[in-house]
Design a protein around this motif. Structure first.
Motif, PDB file in Angstrom:
ATOM      1  N   ASP A   1      58.700  32.085  70.101  1.00  0.00           N
ATOM      2  CA  ASP A   1      59.964  30.502  70.182  1.00  0.00           C
ATOM      3  C   ASP A   1      60.038  29.876  69.010  1.00  0.00           C
ATOM      4  O   ASP A   1      59.448  29.915  67.669  1.00  0.00           O
ATOM      5  N   MET A   2      61.202  30.086  68.625  1.00  0.00           N
ATOM      6  CA  MET A   2      61.815  29.549  67.622  1.00  0.00           C
ATOM      7  C   MET A   2      62.810  28.464  67.354  1.00  0.00           C
ATOM      8  O   MET A   2      63.048  28.119  68.381  1.00  0.00           O
ATOM      9  N   ALA A   3      62.011  27.602  66.075  1.00  0.00           N
ATOM     10  CA  ALA A   3      63.060  26.049  66.925  1.00  0.00           C
ATOM     11  C   ALA A   3      62.933  26.178  64.811  1.00  0.00           C
ATOM     12  O   ALA A   3      62.427  26.372  64.207  1.00  0.00           O
ATOM     13  N   ARG A   4      63.398  24.835  65.115  1.00  0.00           N
ATOM     14  CA  ARG A   4      63.138  23.773  63.235  1.00  0.00           C
ATOM     15  C   ARG A   4      62.789  22.106  63.313  1.00  0.00           C
ATOM     16  O   ARG A   4      63.262  21.881  64.841  1.00  0.00           O
ATOM     17  N   ILE A   5      62.535  22.235  62.675  1.00  0.00           N
ATOM     18  CA  ILE A   5      62.724  20.662  62.384  1.00  0.00           C
ATOM     19  C   ILE A   5      63.926  19.839  62.706  1.00  0.00           C
ATOM     20  O   ILE A   5      64.695  20.579  61.890  1.00  0.00           O
ATOM     21  N   PRO A   6      64.070  18.984  63.868  1.00  0.00           N
ATOM     22  CA  PRO A   6      65.762  19.512  63.803  1.00  0.00           C
ATOM     23  C   PRO A   6      66.548  17.972  63.337  1.00  0.00           C
ATOM     24  O   PRO A   6      66.619  17.085  64.025  1.00  0.00           O
ATOM     25  N   ASN A   7      66.333  17.753  61.590  1.00  0.00           N
ATOM     26  CA  ASN A   7      66.864  17.143  60.777  1.00  0.00           C
ATOM     27  C   ASN A   7      68.412  17.272  60.310  1.00  0.00           C
ATOM     28  O   ASN A   7      68.573  16.146  59.657  1.00  0.00           O
ATOM     29  N   GLN A   8      69.024  18.732  61.359  1.00  0.00           N
ATOM     30  CA  GLN A   8      70.869  18.561  60.497  1.00  0.00           C
ATOM     31  C   GLN A   8      71.814  19.329  60.321  1.00  0.00           C
ATOM     32  O   GLN A   8      70.691  19.948  62.401  1.00  0.00           O
TER      33      GLN A   8
ATOM     34  N   VAL B   1      62.095  35.297  74.530  1.00  0.00           N
ATOM     35  CA  VAL B   1      61.823  35.017  73.128  1.00  0.00           C
ATOM     36  C   VAL B   1      62.751  33.616  73.756  1.00  0.00           C
ATOM     37  O   VAL B   1      63.180  33.678  75.051  1.00  0.00           O
ATOM     38  N   ASN B   2      62.026  32.337  72.922  1.00  0.00           N
ATOM     39  CA  ASN B   2      62.891  31.125  73.492  1.00  0.00           C
ATOM     40  C   ASN B   2      63.176  30.265  72.477  1.00  0.00           C
ATOM     41  O   ASN B   2      62.803  30.263  71.401  1.00  0.00           O
ATOM     42  N   VAL B   3      64.332  30.070  72.472  1.00  0.00           N
ATOM     43  CA  VAL B   3      65.158  29.619  71.709  1.00  0.00           C
ATOM     44  C   VAL B   3      65.567  28.018  71.748  1.00  0.00           C
ATOM     45  O   VAL B   3      65.583  27.640  73.082  1.00  0.00           O
ATOM     46  N   GLY B   4      64.453  27.338  70.720  1.00  0.00           N
ATOM     47  CA  GLY B   4      64.276  26.035  70.530  1.00  0.00           C
ATOM     48  C   GLY B   4      65.144  24.665  70.296  1.00  0.00           C
ATOM     49  O   GLY B   4      66.137  25.802  70.133  1.00  0.00           O
ATOM     50  N   GLN B   5      65.012  23.701  69.561  1.00  0.00           N
ATOM     51  CA  GLN B   5      65.740  22.748  69.175  1.00  0.00           C
ATOM     52  C   GLN B   5      65.749  24.178  67.972  1.00  0.00           C
ATOM     53  O   GLN B   5      64.810  22.946  66.550  1.00  0.00           O
ATOM     54  N   LEU B   6      66.577  24.076  67.237  1.00  0.00           N
ATOM     55  CA  LEU B   6      67.219  24.288  65.808  1.00  0.00           C
ATOM     56  C   LEU B   6      68.391  23.335  64.988  1.00  0.00           C
ATOM     57  O   LEU B   6      67.757  23.595  63.477  1.00  0.00           O
ATOM     58  N   ALA B   7      69.027  22.304  65.546  1.00  0.00           N
ATOM     59  CA  ALA B   7      69.548  21.500  64.973  1.00  0.00           C
ATOM     60  C   ALA B   7      69.544  20.338  65.829  1.00  0.00           C
ATOM     61  O   ALA B   7      69.571  20.675  66.708  1.00  0.00           O
ATOM     62  N   LEU B   8      70.350  19.653  65.320  1.00  0.00           N
ATOM     63  CA  LEU B   8      70.208  17.745  65.821  1.00  0.00           C
ATOM     64  C   LEU B   8      71.280  18.446  67.088  1.00  0.00           C
ATOM     65  O   LEU B   8      71.128  17.406  68.394  1.00  0.00           O
ATOM     66  N   ASP B   9      72.650  19.275  67.017  1.00  0.00           N
ATOM     67  CA  ASP B   9      73.074  19.497  68.152  1.00  0.00           C
ATOM     68  C   ASP B   9      73.041  21.366  68.904  1.00  0.00           C
ATOM     69  O   ASP B   9      74.051  21.315  69.577  1.00  0.00           O
TER      70      ASP B   9
END
Length: 709
Positions: free
Chosen positions: A287-294, A322-330
């Motif tokens: 599960d791939m994600a970041r803190i979506p602050n940029q 494979v899951n694509v989660g919130q990587l950025a604000l948009d």
């Protein structure tokens, strides 16, 4: 007769018979009311009649029932010596504690021994019920799950609970902590767990994903060097602190040398650096994600291609999700989607021939851009995965036009073992009727191989075929693909093992008509559609469904052809009334089994006439008789009782009655999304039945050998 009597008196034979019976399953669909959803339930046959045969059958039957998640409250009504007699049989146990406000008395469990217990799932507050469950932890226990929220503080858990769980279990192999077990507002440092794990060298399976431990990067580093570790489920701390340990100058020596199963939540950079160390891995969920602050990175758009290319070097891979989660604000979003190329699919399939389960998903409301996946790519992908059993690709339907009429033929030709297919593409089932799919041919020199498709620059190449010594200009890939999907005279079903089929609801005259107003499961006007055209359309689709999916249990409408409708509608046992199910599917109407009439062997409709009630029966065996079209097409309509004038058929409302509520689809909390995991608090239904001597102690129906899914 003598042989039968000897068989019935042989303990080993009786045990085999009862084990076989207890392993059997049957499924049923039910609807509690017209305003309730249809449920798909799974049951096991009861062993109570077998237990009542004689003492031998009772002993073997109760042993089978009580070793699989027995119903503990049943012990309260028994004498103490009988309680221990049953407890001696238990091998798997799920313990659900009473709610905090309850005054339930668990004194009957205190002091009991569980000598054969191997698997224990504890959903209890340790501070309240320690004395009742402590004896369940012993040297023979192999699997332990700790699930329930705890009333004690983090200091109490670190100093009392964790040591109490590990100390008695000298041969523990798996330790799982549920997401609710530790308070995220009062976390426990992972160092406490590391010390206990190092003292328990027998543990090879650790699950701490979404739990209230902090310092998980440190735990990840230590576990990467743990000898014999086979399974790990963990979410890493936000950031790239671990990246140098995986691909930098201070790379860990041989991390995860024995790992077979991995579930990881992390930044995509960490996920891309890890596969090179997973040469023996068989099951991977990332599960791939970041803190979506940029704002998103440009590389995020092709993150799926990158991760599939890296995982292609894991030849032992059996299952991949494979899951694509919130990587950025948009990103990802409804308009900004991760892309997937056909070459990435072909490369993965070429490197992982043993793949059996493959799932690619993106968090709501996003989907995957599949515009770079051609029919040739998908055909080559299927050809290299002969063992595939489950496939789920959340493509955006508007980007996958090239697969609508060809994907099913490729899957039916090469993936004969497929059991679950969830493809968010507007598939055309009738194309299977027009093009019967032949079984896969043995490999020959003319087959398209991955190395033939890829050139030095990694682009898809066109390979020519020499015919009579001449080299034509036509592309081999196109000609070979046309040949591989050509019509044959085979009458074999394309998907003999498929039980779950999901695809985007296609555009049709029924879907266009239903989109003229908000759909209700209780009303559907088809007056604007030519009845003959509607009938031919539904029969054509139903025939394809019945012919090529003989074992289908679930038909699911995964969104629609526009990709805007996120709702998933499921139709259970669609082959039992194939015309009705297909009409509902194409119209986007929720499945409805409710009938107000009395139960008969066959479905019927009862209409009030001037001289009283009259009953008419109709067959739902639609794929064999073809005579039930009127009923199938009007299955969700209301009878116009005042205008019945003796007709036994239902009539549609041309205008919706005033005041009728027709709510649209709404997204609930159970919809598919990123980082949304199954609730581990699965209450195991009882599989225990008392011996004949104890039947009088429990006569309130609490014991059941059925388990519901």
């Amino acid at each position: 007769m003598a042989a039968a009597a000897m068989t019935a008196a042989n303990r080993r034979v009786v045990s085999l018979i009862l084990h076989h019976l207890s392993d059997m399953k049957y499924k049923d669909r039910r609807q509690r009311g017209p305003d309730q959803p249809v449920e798909f339930l799974e049951f096991r046959p009861t062993l109570v009649p077998s237990i009542l045969v004689n003492k031998l059958w009772a002993e073997e039957g109760t042993s089978i029932l009580w070793k699989r998640y027995p119903h503990l409250p049943a012990l309260q009504a028994m004498a103490p010596d009988r309680r221990q007699w049953y407890a001696n049989k238990v091998e798997r146990l799920f313990v659900l504690g009473p709610p905090p406000e309850s005054e339930a008395d668990w004194a009957y469990l205190e002091g009991m021994q569980w000598p054969k217990l191997k698997i224990l799932e504890l959903e209890v507050d340790w501070k309240r019920h320690e004395q009742r469950v402590r004896t369940m932890l012993h040297a023979g226990l192999e699997h332990l799950e700790f699930l329930a929220p705890q009333s004690g503080s983090s200091q109490y858990i670190a100093g009392s609970v964790l040591p109490a769980l590990f100390a008695p279990c000298a041969n523990l192999r798996t330790i799982h902590f549920g997401p609710d077990a530790l308070d995220h507002q009062d976390p426990v440092h992972s160092q406490e767990l590391i010390e206990l794990l190092e003292s328990s060298q027998s543990i090879v399976d650790v699950r701490v994903i979404n739990t209230g431990f902090i310092g998980k990067d440190t735990l990840f580093r230590r576990l990467s060097q743990r000898p014999g570790l086979e399974a790990l489920e963990i979410d890493l701390e936000p950031g790239l602190q671990l990246l140098p340990s995986l691909s930098g100058t201070i790379t860990l020596p041989s991390p995860f040398a024995s790992l077979r199963r991995l579930h990881l939540m992390c930044y995509p950079e960490i996920a891309l650096a890890l596969p090179v160390h997973l040469r023996l891995v068989e099951h991977v969920q990332i599960d791939m994600a970041r803190i979506p602050n940029q704002l998103r990175h440009e590389s995020d758009m092709r993150v799926l291609d990158d991760i599939l290319s890296e995982l292609a070097q894991c030849p032992e891979l059996r299952s991949l999700r494979v899951n694509v989660g919130q990587l950025a604000l948009d990103f990802p979003s409804a308009v900004s989607r991760p892309s997937l190329s056909g070459m990435a699919l072909v490369k993965l399939a070429s490197g992982c021939h043993n793949l059996q389960e493959f799932h690619l998903l993106a968090s709501e409301p996003a989907a995957i851009d599949g515009s770079m996946v051609s029919s040739r790519h998908f055909d080559a992908f299927c050809r290299n995965l002969p063992h595939l059993k489950s496939l789920s690709l959340k493509l955006h339907p508007q980007t996958a036009f090239d697969l609508e009429s060809t994907a099913l033929r490729s899957l039916g030709r090469y993936c004969a073992r497929l059991e679950t297919l969830r493809l968010k593409v507007s598939l055309q089932l009738p194309s299977l009727q027009l093009h019967r799919v032949a079984p896969p041919e043995p490999p020959t020199a003319d087959h398209v191989l991955f190395q033939d498709l890829v050139g030095a620059d990694g682009a898809l190449q066109s390979l020519s075929i020499a015919i009579n010594g001449c080299q034509p200009e036509a592309s081999y890939g196109v000609e070979n693909y046309a040949s591989s999907t050509s019509s044959t005279t085979s009458t074999e079903p394309c998907f003999q093992h498929l039980v779950h089929l999901a695809f985007a609801r296609p555009q049709s005259i029924l879907s266009i008509a239903s989109d003229t107003y908000t759909i209700s499961s209780n009303s559907q006007s088809s007056s604007i559609v030519d009845p003959l055209v509607e009938e031919d359309l539904v029969k054509l689709w139903a025939e394809s469904l019945s012919s090529h999916f003989p074992r289908l249990e679930v038909l699911e409408a995964w969104s629609d052809w526009t990709g805007q409708d996120n709702e998933s509608l499921s139709y259970f046992l669609p082959l039992e009334e194939s015309l009705a199910s297909m009409w509902e599917f194409l119209s986007g109407v929720e499945q409805d089994l409710w009938e107000d009439a009395r139960d008969f062997d066959e479905p019927y409709i009862e209409i009030m006439s001037r001289d009283g009630y009259r009953e008419e029966r109709f067959s739902f065996d639609s794929h064999t008789t073809g005579d039930d079209w009127e009923m199938a097409s009007l299955i969700n309509e209301f009878p116009v009782e005042e205008d019945a004038d003796g007709s036994a058929y239902l009539e549609p409302y041309h205008d919706e009655p005033e005041g009728m509520i027709t709510p649209g689809g709404m997204l609930g909390n159970d919809k598919e999304g990123f980082f949304q995991h199954a609730d581990p608090k699965h209450t195991k239904a009882s599989t225990a039945e008392p011996e004949a001597d104890d039947l009088h102690a429990i006569n309130d129906g609490k014991l059941s050998s059925s388990r519901t899914t």
